[in-house]
Design an enzyme around this catalytic site. Sequence first.
Site: not given
Ligand code: G16
Length: 546
Positions: A115-116, A279, A281, A283-284, A378
């Site tokens: 992700s980010h 971000d 990947d 999705d954000r 997302k």
């Molecule tokens: C992932 C999940 C999201 C979640 C986020 C933060 O996002 O897909 O549903 O809200 O992590 O999660 P946590 O608070 O447990 O760190 P991403 O964009 O990181 O894949």
Amino acid sequence: MSAAVRTITTTPFDDQRVGTAGLRKKVRVFQQTHYLENFVQAVFDTHPGFEGSTLVVGGDGRYHNDTAIQTILAMAAANGVAKIIVGKGGILSTPAASHLIRKYDAHGGFILSASHNPAGPDGDFGIKFSIHGGGQASSALTDAIYARSQEIDRYRLLDAAPVPLDDVGAATLGDMTVDVIDSTEDYADLMESLFDFDAIRALLASDFRFAFDAMHAVTGPYATRLFVERLGASPDSVRNAEPLPDFGGGHPDPNLVYAADLADEAINQQALDFAAASDGDGDRNMILGRGVFVSPGDSLAVIAANASTIPVYADGIPGAARSMPTSRALDAVAAQQGFDAYETPTGWKFFCNLLDAGRIAICGEESFGTGSDHVREKDGLWAVLAWLNLLAARRGESLAEILLAHWKTYGRHYYERHDYEDLSAEQADAVMQSLRAQLAELPGRTLNDLTITAADEFGYTDPIDGSSADGQGLRVIFGDAARIVLRKSGTGTSGATLRLYLEELRSDEWELRLPTHEVLGPLSAVADSLCQLREQTGRDKPSLVT
Ligand code: G16
């Protein structure tokens, strides 16, 4: 000459339980001999139906992406997969991968991303398995995969040369076909089927100042295809468009801290009418207007409130959902407009049953995630287009004016998330435990003029399949007026991260444009003392406020 399938002997790793969104670890953890292979074989051994199936594979382009993809291809071929669709150069955004799984009716897919989180040899890597339909594996499935990973003793691999992925076309790997595709076309077609591209094109052709920052991550090629090629924006409106293995040394987390330059240009310099970032990947998303930042909870609420401006939702939406820590701005819209609102645990996978059942069309999270029923992840660019669609539909109103009008109608849910990163597991547990121990006696207490109406540990029962998820965060609720939420992050790759979420509703007109930290300061002090954050962590402030 046909390639040989090799069976390799291995031993389990004890840390392959997935978090909020897949297995995320340091790159060096994934580089250990057998590490990725064990996890992938555990998926093949656990989830039925791979024999003769089609899979989708790709990632955000970060360091180790290409190596991992070749490993997965060789293992898929050895495990009887008939066809794999791979993004050109191994690149697929998370929402684009979800779309491809749905469009080509694939059995599932592997998405490689952390992700980010920062990338590079010392950075992070990750893998998530998505099922038929394009959503991430359920907790029941990931539990079973973990259980399998704890007893794994061999994996299967085809002994073959790497498959070239730089050009679109078909190749074979043993009996398996590898289709290398340019997913930006499929994705742009999907977006064009959802939004009013003519209206957005006209908006972008006007004197409207627009910028999108891809942060040298996966969305660059998608954003160029969409905004420049299909919607006529100027090429320089898409910034940092080239995906780089180390994301250019940056931290592709679209928020006011890590996308500070863009935020400064839009908010302080007021040099842009609309700006957005995505971000690692894709999705954000972060949404900015001239002079304003749109908090993720507000973004979700405004999009839901104006859903009928999006052509596919012209007749309204059946419902919408937010994760528990996400601000209740959405609930206020649902109550006034009469659609159903759902509250789910953190993690996009919890929305998927509601989306599949048609109970909700739009959903989102405080962690800069917004999306709809078009895919089962997302989708950062979807959110950007939803805002552009709205600005085009309400042409003449600035984003700030739209936001203010929204707050006048529904009230403003001031919101902040305070992250305490790199704590020890013991410190994080001690903070959780000190609040948990007080929950039963909190209702009825008045703190800082706000009375606690409920305090609990959030648990969820899925209304579609009855599955349950307990221990999903601690809530201290002051009626509709305010809320404090505390939970442990499930996405970190080192130490433990605590997230403290603060929310307070203000409805009088004079209170709608106050600085967020000023409104939330007293609630923050209440939360600090309730959770004994300083005492238990030795920190006098959070590591990150978003
Ligand atoms: C992932 C999940 C999201 C979640 C986020 C933060 O996002 O897909 O549903 O809200 O992590 O999660 P946590 O608070 O447990 O760190 P991403 O964009 O990181 O894949």
